[in-house]
Design an enzyme around this catalytic site. Structure first.
Site, PDB file in Angstrom:
ATOM      1  N   ASP A 121       9.552   2.816  -0.858  1.00 15.90           N
ATOM      2  CA  ASP A 121       8.555   3.530  -0.066  1.00 15.90           C
ATOM      3  C   ASP A 121       8.817   3.261   1.416  1.00 15.90           C
ATOM      4  OD1 ASP A 121       6.416   4.601   1.192  1.00 15.90           O
ATOM      5  OD2 ASP A 121       4.885   3.494   0.087  1.00 15.90           O
ATOM      6  N   LYS A 166       4.878   9.569   8.180  1.00 13.61           N
ATOM      7  CA  LYS A 166       4.816   9.057   9.554  1.00 13.61           C
ATOM      8  C   LYS A 166       5.929   9.608  10.456  1.00 13.61           C
ATOM      9  CE  LYS A 166       2.192   5.045   7.999  1.00 13.61           C
ATOM     10  NZ  LYS A 166       0.813   5.240   8.429  1.00 13.61           N
ATOM     11  N   TYR A 186       0.864  -1.175   0.000  1.00 14.85           N
ATOM     12  CA  TYR A 186       0.000   0.000   0.000  1.00 14.85           C
ATOM     13  C   TYR A 186       0.900   1.224   0.000  1.00 14.85           C
ATOM     14  CZ  TYR A 186      -3.432   3.404   1.745  1.00 14.85           C
ATOM     15  OH  TYR A 186      -4.243   4.502   1.904  1.00 14.85           O
TER      16      TYR A 186
HETATM   17  N1  HOZ Z   1      -2.900   3.779   6.119  1.00  9.72           N
HETATM   18  C1  HOZ Z   1      -2.704   3.654   7.514  1.00  9.72           C
HETATM   19  C2  HOZ Z   1      -2.224   2.311   7.904  1.00  9.72           C
HETATM   20  N2  HOZ Z   1      -1.717   1.485   6.918  1.00  9.72           N
HETATM   21  C3  HOZ Z   1      -3.936   3.940   8.278  1.00  9.72           C
HETATM   22  C4  HOZ Z   1      -4.183   5.377   8.429  1.00  9.72           C
HETATM   23  C5  HOZ Z   1      -5.267   5.722   9.416  1.00  9.72           C
HETATM   24  O1  HOZ Z   1      -6.302   5.105   9.453  1.00  9.72           O
HETATM   25  O2  HOZ Z   1      -5.069   6.646  10.153  1.00  9.72           O
END
Ligand code: HOZ
Length: 429
Positions: free
Chosen positions: A239, A267, A144
């Site tokens: 990534d 992050k 992802y």
């Molecule tokens: N895409 C985030 C974890 N793979 C989640 C983001 C969220 O829900 O804050």
């Protein structure tokens, strides 16, 4: 566990937000529950509006590597806030954070700050296309890379959690330029690049996958990707939104001795405020406007508050902190393996440093197909019992749990003790 207030808020939220949330995996749907509303967090703990306390392994989905409400981060952000929160003009903290990034990852010679990981990956793909003059990209099933159109194909994270194969709304004309292959299968990539290399702008990969649960790259896989890309003039985008500054100062690239063309961050780089970045080879980065013709821009890019949080976070991450994360991770992994075995639960505990996933599967999990064999009903039962015993895990089989330097040995012990009960109940599900 009392959840009256959370449930009341969720009913209201359902009238305001699709599914009651502002990001899908937070909805707790795949574990058959409704979300807890969080009132505050400190160190390794979060507290919900009903007054329940939990050891937190979501860590804001990765950023909270120091733990929540870190004193130094608060101080830096507070100081900046008094001097203005956004200028829409260059400010010195952008340079400070960029230099901290380049000290840790010297292969990021030039970079651009954006406001999220999604922005970083979307811009990196556009840049790779603009640089190479090619349209196709290759990603891996279950990886992802944020919610941008070209990357929402066989994506993990919430897409996998909700069982949505590909998203409506992404034009077929866009999706057809995104090729996919299984993660960890180097010969398949070599074959595809040999056949279609001249039309491939970029290969993008999570070096250690976090968005399908934790998947660990096979020895030589990542370097093999880079070598295969180099032969075709295809750019490799690593990534590091999840792994950057988390697995090592220079992220997964440092661990694997990789020197890719482009890297994306999110992050941890923002220390809990919205920051993303993409960067790498200067000849590639100089194709970005205004140095070059590939357009990318953002009102809040390089935002001084967010830069302050990132600076305070990276400055506090040194060898001692990474050693501590490894020690905690290894202890947690050993405890979970032992607890599962005592309860007769068949699990695989995949871990790299402070990223960890318990898969309810009796077979090794190394790609999306093997991850999908995990028993999500058993996971849901495990999750619920853990929550009732004060442990807040990601509410999905297909997400990584994160440790922070604020987690204590006692937190790990409490987690393993809760797991003994949770594995026993999950085994019956
Ligand atoms: N895409 C985030 C974890 N793979 C989640 C983001 C969220 O829900 O804050």
């Amino acid at each position: 566990m009392k959840t009256d207030l959370s449930q009341k808020l969720f009913q209201k939220a359902l009238t305001l937000f699709p599914g009651g949330v502002n990001s899908p995996v937070r909805a707790f749907r795949s574990v058959g529950m409704t979300p807890l509303f969080i009132a505050r967090a400190k160190g390794s703990k979060i507290f919900d509006v009903d007054g329940n306390a939990f050891v937190d392994y979501v860590g804001s989905w990765g950023p909270a590597i120091l733990g929540h409400a870190n004193v130094e981060v608060i101080r830096e952000v507070d100081e900046q806030l008094k001097n203005g929160s956004s200028f829409g003009a260059p400010s010195p903290k952008e340079i400070q954070l960029a230099e901290l990034v380049r000290e840790r990852a010297p292969w990021i010679e030039k970079m651009r700050f954006v406001s999220s990981g999604t922005e970083a990956t979307t811009a990196a793909i556009r840049l790779a296309r603009g640089f190479t003059g090619r349209d196709d990209i290759l990603k891996f099933d279950g990886c992802y890379h944020g919610a941008g159109d070209p990357l929402l194909v066989k994506a993990g994270s919430g897409v996998e959690t909700l069982g949505l194969p590909d998203s409506p709304g992404v034009p077929a004309d866009v999706a057809r330029h995104t090729l996919t292959l299984p993660y960890n299968d180097l010969p398949a990539v070599q074959k595809l690049l040999a056949e279609r290399g001249p039309s491939l702008a970029a290969v993008i990969v999570e070096p250690v996958v976090g968005n399908m649960g934790v998947l660990i790259p096979r020895p030589g896989y990542l370097q093999g990707l880079l070598d295969a890309c180099r032969q075709q003039g295809t750019l490799l985008i690593i990534d590091e939104v999840m792994t950057g500054f988390r697995l090592a100062p220079g992220g997964a690239c440092e661990l694997h001795g990789l020197r890719p063309d482009l890297v994306t961050f999110g992050k941890v780089i923002g220390g809990g405020l919205p920051v993303g970045a993409f960067g790498g080879r200067p000849d590639v980065m100089d194709r970005i406007a205004p140095a070059g013709p590939v357009y990318q821009a953002g009102t809040l890019s390089g935002n001084p508050l967010a830069m302050a949080a990132g600076i305070a976070t990276l400055r506090q991450l040194g060898k001692a902190q990474y050693d501590r994360l490894e020690a905690l991770g290894s202890r947690l992994q050993a405890g979970l393996v032992e607890a599962a075995s005592a309860a007769g639960a068949k699990v695989q505990v995949n871990r790299v440093g402070s990223m960890i996933t318990v898969f309810f599967s009796s077979e090794p999990v190394f790609d999306a197909a093997s991850a999908r064999k995990a028993d999500t009903k058993k996971f849901a039962r495990y999750f619920k019992v853990m929550l009732e015993n004060g442990i807040y895990l990601p509410p999905s089989q297909f997400e990584a749990a994160f440790l922070s330097v604020s987690h204590t040995d006692e937190d790990v012990e409490v987690t393993v003790a809760a797991s003994r009960k949770a594995f026993a109940e999950a085994a019956l599900a």
